[in-house]
Design an enzyme around this catalytic site. Sequence first.
Site, mmCIF file in Angstrom:
data_model
loop_
_atom_site.group_PDB
_atom_site.id
_atom_site.type_symbol
_atom_site.label_atom_id
_atom_site.label_comp_id
_atom_site.label_asym_id
_atom_site.label_seq_id
_atom_site.Cartn_x
_atom_site.Cartn_y
_atom_site.Cartn_z
ATOM 1 N N THR A 288 0.815 -1.140 0.148
ATOM 2 C CA THR A 288 -0.077 -0.190 -0.153
ATOM 3 C C THR A 288 0.936 1.256 0.124
ATOM 4 O O THR A 288 0.562 2.178 -0.760
ATOM 5 C CB THR A 288 -0.781 0.197 1.221
ATOM 6 O OG1 THR A 288 -1.566 -1.345 1.290
ATOM 7 C CG2 THR A 288 -1.972 1.146 1.143
ATOM 8 N N HIS A 403 -8.778 -6.546 2.639
ATOM 9 C CA HIS A 403 -7.312 -6.685 2.783
ATOM 10 C C HIS A 403 -7.415 -8.101 3.089
ATOM 11 O O HIS A 403 -8.142 -8.746 3.781
ATOM 12 C CB HIS A 403 -6.692 -5.999 3.923
ATOM 13 C CG HIS A 403 -5.223 -5.985 4.163
ATOM 14 N ND1 HIS A 403 -4.537 -7.029 4.619
ATOM 15 C CD2 HIS A 403 -4.301 -5.158 3.858
ATOM 16 C CE1 HIS A 403 -3.259 -7.057 4.505
ATOM 17 N NE2 HIS A 403 -2.954 -5.730 3.959
ATOM 18 N N ASP A 462 -4.383 -0.561 -5.176
ATOM 19 C CA ASP A 462 -3.071 -0.508 -4.820
ATOM 20 C C ASP A 462 -2.074 -1.540 -5.284
ATOM 21 O O ASP A 462 -0.819 -1.240 -5.634
ATOM 22 C CB ASP A 462 -3.048 -0.061 -3.310
ATOM 23 C CG ASP A 462 -3.439 -1.255 -2.674
ATOM 24 O OD1 ASP A 462 -4.105 -2.171 -3.057
ATOM 25 O OD2 ASP A 462 -3.279 -1.062 -1.171
ATOM 26 N N HIS A 463 -2.517 -2.617 -5.430
ATOM 27 C CA HIS A 463 -1.897 -3.883 -5.676
ATOM 28 C C HIS A 463 -2.757 -5.193 -6.004
ATOM 29 O O HIS A 463 -3.698 -5.073 -5.651
ATOM 30 C CB HIS A 463 -0.582 -4.218 -4.657
ATOM 31 C CG HIS A 463 -1.034 -4.212 -3.090
ATOM 32 N ND1 HIS A 463 -1.762 -5.227 -2.582
ATOM 33 C CD2 HIS A 463 -1.209 -3.257 -2.152
ATOM 34 C CE1 HIS A 463 -1.869 -5.009 -1.395
ATOM 35 N NE2 HIS A 463 -1.807 -3.802 -1.131
HETATM 36 C C1 GP9 Z 1 -1.687 -0.711 6.358
HETATM 37 C C2 GP9 Z 1 -2.740 -0.928 5.052
HETATM 38 C C3 GP9 Z 1 -2.332 -2.125 4.362
HETATM 39 O O1 GP9 Z 1 -2.150 0.504 7.120
HETATM 40 O O2 GP9 Z 1 -2.343 0.205 4.535
HETATM 41 O O3 GP9 Z 1 -1.040 -2.242 3.949
HETATM 42 P P1 GP9 Z 1 -0.698 -3.505 2.999
HETATM 43 O O4 GP9 Z 1 -0.556 -4.854 3.805
HETATM 44 O O5 GP9 Z 1 -1.707 -3.875 1.809
HETATM 45 O O6 GP9 Z 1 0.840 -3.206 2.441
HETATM 46 MN MN MN Z 2 -2.781 -2.683 0.424
#
Ligand code: GP9
Ligand code: MN
Length: 612
Positions: A288, A403, A462-463
């Site tokens: 992220t 997530h 984001d990914h």
């Molecule tokens: C953490 C959130 C998730 O604050 O942004 O992060 P990630 O695990 O996707 O890098």
């Molecule tokens: Mn993320």
Amino acid sequence: MTTFYNNHRFLLLTLLLIWVKTIIVTTFTFQLTSNQIVLFLLNTLLFLVIIFGFGLFIKPQFQVKYYFFISLLLSVILYSNVVYYREFTDIITLPMLSMSSNMGDLSTSIFALIAWYDVFYFIDVFVVGFLMMKKRYIPSAKRLTFQHSKGYVLTALVLTVLSLSYVNLLERTNAYNREQIVNTLGVYSFYLYDAFIHTQTNAQPVFSNEDDLSGVLKHLDASRIESNEEMFGIAEDMNVIVVSLESVESFVIGETLNGQEITPFLNELIEDSFYFENFYYQTGQGKTSDAEFLINNSLYPLGRGAVFLTHYDNEFKALPNTLSNYGYHSAVFHANDKTFYNRDIVYPNFGYDSNFSFKDYEISRMNSVGWGLKDIDFVEQSMDYLTELPEPFYSTMITLTNHFPYHLDEEDHFIQPFDSNSRIVNQYFPTVRYTDEAMRILVDELKAEGLYENTILVMYGDHYGIANSHYGELSKFLDKEIDVAEAVKLERVPLIVHIPGLEGKTFDTVSGQVDVMPTLLNLLGIEEDGLTMFGNDLFAEDRDDFAVLRNGTVITDEYIYTNETCLSYETGEEVASDLCQPLIERGAAELYYSDKIIYRDLFRFKEDVYES
Ligand code: GP9
Ligand code: MN
């Protein structure tokens, strides 16, 4: 020889056990190609022979303890990587260790990745630990004498020669593809290599000067593309809201599951927006935070670790900084602890004026799931702050519910999970659908507050959400086989740009997260002069289709270069490798020069165009 055997049975047994275990575990975990196997076997053995060999110099009564300790240590390294690989399809690098302070937040993810039967990964350590108690394994001979250990030393030498003679193979390895490096060096020697890279990169700022920057600028000048003139300033002085859609991938957009749309709201929004269907995420291990870095700097994140953790105090020319010169107030919203990924230090460095984090939200068990505050509650509570911001504002909102491992209460399911053998794939659909609903609420509220008509709304994935290890099951949803080219195309994430008053249109240009910042600046009517950006305007008339991923994969509208193979973009078939040569060079140069800026902190040498 026999004396050596008699005296050092414990060493040989321990060494053999861990060697065999490493090979079995690696073969099942990492994807070794046939020509890598020989090197992997050899290099792992060489490493073990050397590290266990040090034990020969220790007093006999401590030797068994040393072998046990090494065995345990290597097993922990191996197992940690197995767990990490299950979700990230990557190996842990040394800068990642600084992320252990994030462990508390990571726990939901980690528990989903470990299983009780993982104790079998330590079975040899138990055996060695048990045998260590037996006196008969303690060597009776004095410390090392050359006479009785020459066979051992000779073995080490032969292995070294064999390994070095494969060096030409190593030279062809793509330095940005970590999996290939691990597969040829072996897991343990990889850390020696990583430690070397680590010290080398840490030393870079000391040895750099202004001339380094001119090399970078020369490269960028050669690939610079004029931004779209008609779009210049089309959204001047408008507010900007950029939403990071956690783990949302492109393959769900416009698709249905059991006859129901997975992203009904995003589909609706796309109709009325600019949508980039061949947009790739370019994040590395910082996930992220790497995406935030790309969007706000138009630089690539690093190949090892997260920039937010390793280079948080570098000098950057970030988007919020630039916008502040045009009267913008910048705010970031994320309902996690502000220290996660060092955000409390990085955000002010990027020029964000306010940072709304965990303590600014009302968070209870009722409104949380998985990693924290549910997206719908996040959006609703953020609106209270957003509406108070001075205008024009640039605001970043980072969602969280979708997530890994995609936990969501039954009552929040707007669609049923998928039905396959992968819980991760199954659960992914309802959580994506939930985030989609949160976005509907965001837009509804922006309309109700009268902000929608004066705000550029950008949403990006984001990914990846589904790691390669689940592709077997994912292919059931996609209803097609995931070959190499298809796997690369699965690295696409949605990019939606909504500009009030403009009709929607879908673009197929191959692009990446690095292209967002120059696009936004052009829309806002801000000249790019003086900024060092690796991306190009997404609306540019002469735009060439290009994206390089952090593992060295390069994509254009004609070819895909990945894992040393050149494929046709259209058919996915392998084509002559020289067709990919220009891509390989451009991709490597992009990453090389961007890394150089970060590793050497080169913006220290850049004059601020706004200062004078
Ligand atoms: C953490 C959130 C998730 O604050 O942004 O992060 P990630 O695990 O996707 O890098
Ligand atoms: Mn993320």
